[in-house]
Write a protein that holds these residues in place. Structure first.
Motif, mmCIF file in Angstrom:
data_model
loop_
_atom_site.group_PDB
_atom_site.id
_atom_site.type_symbol
_atom_site.label_atom_id
_atom_site.label_comp_id
_atom_site.label_asym_id
_atom_site.label_seq_id
_atom_site.Cartn_x
_atom_site.Cartn_y
_atom_site.Cartn_z
ATOM 1 N N ARG A 26 -6.870 3.528 -8.001
ATOM 2 C CA ARG A 26 -5.814 2.746 -8.082
ATOM 3 C C ARG A 26 -5.278 2.718 -9.707
ATOM 4 N NH1 ARG A 26 -2.921 -0.816 -4.742
ATOM 5 N NH2 ARG A 26 -1.484 -2.086 -6.080
ATOM 6 N N ASP A 48 0.790 -0.370 -3.372
ATOM 7 C CA ASP A 48 0.530 -1.511 -2.383
ATOM 8 C C ASP A 48 0.828 -1.152 -0.970
ATOM 9 O OD1 ASP A 48 -0.522 -3.143 -4.068
ATOM 10 O OD2 ASP A 48 1.528 -4.535 -4.203
ATOM 11 N N THR A 51 -1.810 1.960 -0.022
ATOM 12 C CA THR A 51 -2.877 1.217 0.394
ATOM 13 C C THR A 51 -3.088 0.748 1.957
ATOM 14 O OG1 THR A 51 -3.552 0.668 -1.802
ATOM 15 C CG2 THR A 51 -4.707 -0.751 -0.138
ATOM 16 N N LEU A 56 -4.213 5.586 0.194
ATOM 17 C CA LEU A 56 -4.844 5.256 -1.051
ATOM 18 C C LEU A 56 -6.046 4.259 -0.781
ATOM 19 C CD1 LEU A 56 -5.039 5.200 -4.210
ATOM 20 C CD2 LEU A 56 -3.443 3.401 -4.113
ATOM 21 N N SER A 57 -7.437 4.698 -1.068
ATOM 22 C CA SER A 57 -8.545 3.960 -0.709
ATOM 23 C C SER A 57 -9.698 4.345 -1.985
ATOM 24 C CB SER A 57 -9.119 4.537 0.525
ATOM 25 O OG SER A 57 -10.435 4.103 0.657
ATOM 26 N N GLU A 58 -9.748 3.011 -2.605
ATOM 27 C CA GLU A 58 -11.080 2.851 -3.536
ATOM 28 C C GLU A 58 -12.235 3.570 -3.003
ATOM 29 O OE1 GLU A 58 -10.725 1.973 -6.774
ATOM 30 O OE2 GLU A 58 -8.622 2.132 -6.580
#
Length: 155
Positions: A26, A48, A51, A56-58
């Motif tokens: 991010r 947001d 995600t 979007l994934s850490e």
């Protein structure tokens, strides 16, 4: 021709283009979008939503980064430091390194074998050279010491 990032659609599209190339964290994605001229408000909204949509994934980013850097011969300490510099949470980094399933002993052995052809140091100078190289790559000193002294790495 540069794209103007002044709408939520433009910011989302640019973020998705970046994510299509490789996983991003991010913080890294925010920096890249900001460099391209997007406002912080539009960036936060877009990230947001990405995600929420699972784009979007850490966790995926951590896994991808750890695999990529470990395959390049880097150890856990170096990878931990690089991820910390990218703005990721230290607890998440440590958890990802514990759960990655990488045999760091085997990676250390492989890096040492490729660099030094499996020749153990015969004098203090060559020992210091090999130790510095492997420590710079991010391997723990205890593992390096066991490897260079010929002891099993599994002790």
């Amino acid at each position: 021709m540069s794209v103007v990032l002044d709408t939520p659609v433009a910011v989302r599209r640019t973020a998705m283009d970046l994510l299509a190339r490789r996983e991003h964290g991010r913080v890294e994605l925010t920096r890249k979008l900001r460099q391209r001229g997007a406002s912080d408000e539009l960036i936060e909204q877009a990230l947001d939503r990405l995600t929420e949509d699972g784009l979007l994934s850490e966790a995926r980013y951590l896994e991808s980064f750890i695999n990529h850097r470990s395959n390049a011969g880097y150890g856990p300490a170096r990878i931990r430091e690089e991820l910390g510099q990218r703005g990721l949470n230290r607890g998440d980094i440590d958890q990802a390194l514990r759960e990655c399933g990488i045999d760091w002993s085997a990676r250390l052995q492989d890096v040492w074998q490729r660099k030094f052809a499996g020749l153990r140091p015969q004098d203090p100078r060559s020992r210091a050279q090999q130790t510095r190289f492997l420590a710079y790559r991010g391997y723990p000193m205890d593992m390096i010491g066991r490897l260079l002294s010929g002891r099993s790495l599994d002790d």
